[in-house]
Design a protein around this motif. Sequence first.
Motif, PDB file in Angstrom:
ATOM      1  N   LYS A 235       0.940  -1.071  -0.110  1.00  0.00           N
ATOM      2  CA  LYS A 235      -0.001   0.046  -0.114  1.00  0.00           C
ATOM      3  C   LYS A 235       0.825   1.064  -0.118  1.00  0.00           C
ATOM      4  N   ILE A 236       0.902   2.039  -0.973  1.00  0.00           N
ATOM      5  CA  ILE A 236       1.591   3.366  -1.291  1.00  0.00           C
ATOM      6  C   ILE A 236       1.049   4.383  -1.334  1.00  0.00           C
ATOM      7  N   ASP A 237       0.967   5.471  -0.531  1.00  0.00           N
ATOM      8  CA  ASP A 237       0.256   6.489  -0.390  1.00  0.00           C
ATOM      9  C   ASP A 237       0.517   7.632  -1.580  1.00  0.00           C
ATOM     10  N   ASN A 238      -0.080   8.728  -1.452  1.00  0.00           N
ATOM     11  CA  ASN A 238       0.195   9.764  -2.451  1.00  0.00           C
ATOM     12  C   ASN A 238       1.676  10.347  -2.257  1.00  0.00           C
ATOM     13  N   LEU A 239       1.982  10.822  -3.604  1.00  0.00           N
ATOM     14  CA  LEU A 239       3.161  11.590  -3.578  1.00  0.00           C
ATOM     15  C   LEU A 239       4.452  10.682  -3.063  1.00  0.00           C
ATOM     16  N   VAL A 240       4.457   9.478  -3.477  1.00  0.00           N
ATOM     17  CA  VAL A 240       5.846   8.640  -2.918  1.00  0.00           C
ATOM     18  C   VAL A 240       6.576   8.147  -4.376  1.00  0.00           C
ATOM     19  N   GLN A 241       7.895   8.387  -4.145  1.00  0.00           N
ATOM     20  CA  GLN A 241       8.857   7.739  -5.396  1.00  0.00           C
ATOM     21  C   GLN A 241       9.333   6.538  -5.081  1.00  0.00           C
ATOM     22  N   ILE A 242       9.377   5.585  -5.992  1.00  0.00           N
ATOM     23  CA  ILE A 242       9.924   4.394  -6.172  1.00  0.00           C
ATOM     24  C   ILE A 242      10.927   4.264  -7.054  1.00  0.00           C
ATOM     25  N   GLY A 243      12.243   4.349  -6.711  1.00  0.00           N
ATOM     26  CA  GLY A 243      13.150   4.533  -7.651  1.00  0.00           C
ATOM     27  C   GLY A 243      13.716   3.189  -8.540  1.00  0.00           C
ATOM     28  N   HIS A 244      14.264   3.181  -9.705  1.00  0.00           N
ATOM     29  CA  HIS A 244      14.670   2.199 -10.409  1.00  0.00           C
ATOM     30  C   HIS A 244      15.197   0.932  -9.938  1.00  0.00           C
ATOM     31  N   ASN A 245      14.721  -0.259 -10.235  1.00  0.00           N
ATOM     32  CA  ASN A 245      15.461  -1.564  -9.648  1.00  0.00           C
ATOM     33  C   ASN A 245      15.044  -1.657  -8.129  1.00  0.00           C
ATOM     34  N   SER A 246      14.288  -0.928  -7.391  1.00  0.00           N
ATOM     35  CA  SER A 246      13.922  -1.045  -6.193  1.00  0.00           C
ATOM     36  C   SER A 246      12.803  -2.392  -6.089  1.00  0.00           C
ATOM     37  N   VAL A 247      13.148  -3.129  -5.091  1.00  0.00           N
ATOM     38  CA  VAL A 247      12.184  -4.211  -4.840  1.00  0.00           C
ATOM     39  C   VAL A 247      11.405  -4.119  -3.424  1.00  0.00           C
ATOM     40  N   MET A 248      10.051  -4.179  -3.512  1.00  0.00           N
ATOM     41  CA  MET A 248       9.534  -4.112  -2.208  1.00  0.00           C
ATOM     42  C   MET A 248       8.773  -5.480  -2.093  1.00  0.00           C
ATOM     43  N   GLY A 249       8.874  -6.094  -0.952  1.00  0.00           N
ATOM     44  CA  GLY A 249       8.341  -7.240  -0.586  1.00  0.00           C
ATOM     45  C   GLY A 249       7.034  -7.222  -0.496  1.00  0.00           C
ATOM     46  N   ARG A 250       6.257  -8.181   0.251  1.00  0.00           N
ATOM     47  CA  ARG A 250       4.739  -8.345   0.321  1.00  0.00           C
ATOM     48  C   ARG A 250       4.278  -7.315   1.406  1.00  0.00           C
ATOM     49  N   PHE A 251       3.042  -6.672   1.349  1.00  0.00           N
ATOM     50  CA  PHE A 251       2.468  -5.893   2.179  1.00  0.00           C
ATOM     51  C   PHE A 251       3.276  -5.044   3.098  1.00  0.00           C
ATOM     52  N   CYS A 252       3.995  -4.317   2.276  1.00  0.00           N
ATOM     53  CA  CYS A 252       4.827  -3.056   2.538  1.00  0.00           C
ATOM     54  C   CYS A 252       4.049  -2.005   2.899  1.00  0.00           C
ATOM     55  N   ILE A 253       4.499  -0.995   3.486  1.00  0.00           N
ATOM     56  CA  ILE A 253       3.553   0.206   3.564  1.00  0.00           C
ATOM     57  C   ILE A 253       4.142   1.652   3.489  1.00  0.00           C
ATOM     58  N   MET A 254       4.044   2.514   2.608  1.00  0.00           N
ATOM     59  CA  MET A 254       4.730   3.751   2.473  1.00  0.00           C
ATOM     60  C   MET A 254       3.890   4.856   2.513  1.00  0.00           C
ATOM     61  N   ALA A 255       4.064   5.838   3.734  1.00  0.00           N
ATOM     62  CA  ALA A 255       3.406   7.013   3.792  1.00  0.00           C
ATOM     63  C   ALA A 255       3.751   7.878   2.727  1.00  0.00           C
ATOM     64  N   GLY A 256       2.909   9.094   2.628  1.00  0.00           N
ATOM     65  CA  GLY A 256       3.165  10.204   1.557  1.00  0.00           C
ATOM     66  C   GLY A 256       4.484  10.825   1.967  1.00  0.00           C
ATOM     67  N   HIS A 257       4.898  11.345   0.735  1.00  0.00           N
ATOM     68  CA  HIS A 257       6.278  12.136   0.613  1.00  0.00           C
ATOM     69  C   HIS A 257       7.410  11.331   0.797  1.00  0.00           C
ATOM     70  N   SER A 258       7.377   9.975   1.137  1.00  0.00           N
ATOM     71  CA  SER A 258       8.439   9.100   1.309  1.00  0.00           C
ATOM     72  C   SER A 258       8.868   8.578  -0.026  1.00  0.00           C
ATOM     73  N   GLY A 259      10.214   8.054  -0.052  1.00  0.00           N
ATOM     74  CA  GLY A 259      10.624   7.743  -1.505  1.00  0.00           C
ATOM     75  C   GLY A 259      11.898   6.772  -1.189  1.00  0.00           C
ATOM     76  N   LEU A 260      12.131   5.807  -2.015  1.00  0.00           N
ATOM     77  CA  LEU A 260      13.198   5.064  -2.236  1.00  0.00           C
ATOM     78  C   LEU A 260      14.155   5.398  -3.328  1.00  0.00           C
ATOM     79  N   ALA A 261      15.202   5.304  -3.080  1.00  0.00           N
ATOM     80  CA  ALA A 261      16.193   5.469  -4.150  1.00  0.00           C
ATOM     81  C   ALA A 261      16.569   4.334  -4.961  1.00  0.00           C
ATOM     82  N   GLY A 262      17.236   4.460  -6.050  1.00  0.00           N
ATOM     83  CA  GLY A 262      17.570   3.350  -6.768  1.00  0.00           C
ATOM     84  C   GLY A 262      18.178   1.825  -6.004  1.00  0.00           C
TER      85      GLY A 262
END
Length: 330
Positions: A235-262
Amino acid sequence: MKSLSIQEINTILNGELVGDTSQMIDGLEQLKNAQPNQMTFIGSIKYERLWDSSKASAAIVNENIRIEPGEGRAFIKVKNADLAMAKLLEEFDPGPPQFDIDIHPTAVIHETAKIGKGVKVGANSYVGKNVVLADGVVLYPNVSIFDDTTVGPQTVIWSGTVIRERTEIGAQCIFHTNVSIGADGFGYRPSDDGRGLVKIPQIGNVIIGNLVEIGSNSCVDRGKFSSTIIGDGCKIDNLVQIGHNSVMGRFCIMAGHSGLAGSVTLGDGVMIGGSASIKDHTVIESGAVVGAGSGVMNDVAAGKTVLGYPACDSREMLKQWVALRRLAKN
């Protein structure tokens, strides 16, 4: 407008009815804003003090609530008021916008695209070459899906969303307005002459699992070599950045304005607070929690909670904050 008696609501929630009210309930609202025809909820004893001043006729409350509802008012006691309220919200949900026709005449659908049963495509949407839309997919107006993309059954994609070529999307996902899936990853290197930047081609794709929900204006960039992967149930909130080649497992949560670099890797069940940022090539193992506003520069062990900038163990960071306050007083 739907209207239910307190007895009918209790049948839905299977709770313990305390007190009674003859007022029919036709809506739900926050404790301080609720009116007599509305129901509210109390999920913590710290909000008990607000009940006397609330106009609500009834409330869903946790079992540990100590107050009584009062004359002409009622409580429905449950194990988890938040989950019970979610169930009741489904009962009062007026439903999404309806399509007059399944495929709008202004939609552009390539002749090679495969369209499943019950698919709905809104006005001015674009479906490209060799795209597969499985049964029950819904595209609201102004959605663009580019070549060789597959979208799984019952996935709903809201207006303004752009899904780039070769993306793979699972079943029962929800993408809210203006989501970007599969844009180029952010890759540049200084040119040999030092006078400019060389763009690094991004030739991978994005793979998204089942039951994923992505909020408005969030971006998931495609991989440079292989895939950026979003696991089942994330579940990914509004205004979230997921960078290239990132890998998220199952049932992760990311709140607004958070981000993953590559090339960030998240295990299962990772929770990332609002405005947190994760450095490239970092690994956050299963069950870890990143506090809001934190900056993660190093790997995080399974089940650990980190806070601060740069982020460290939450207990250590709290000690540092206490020490700083003491220094400020001296």
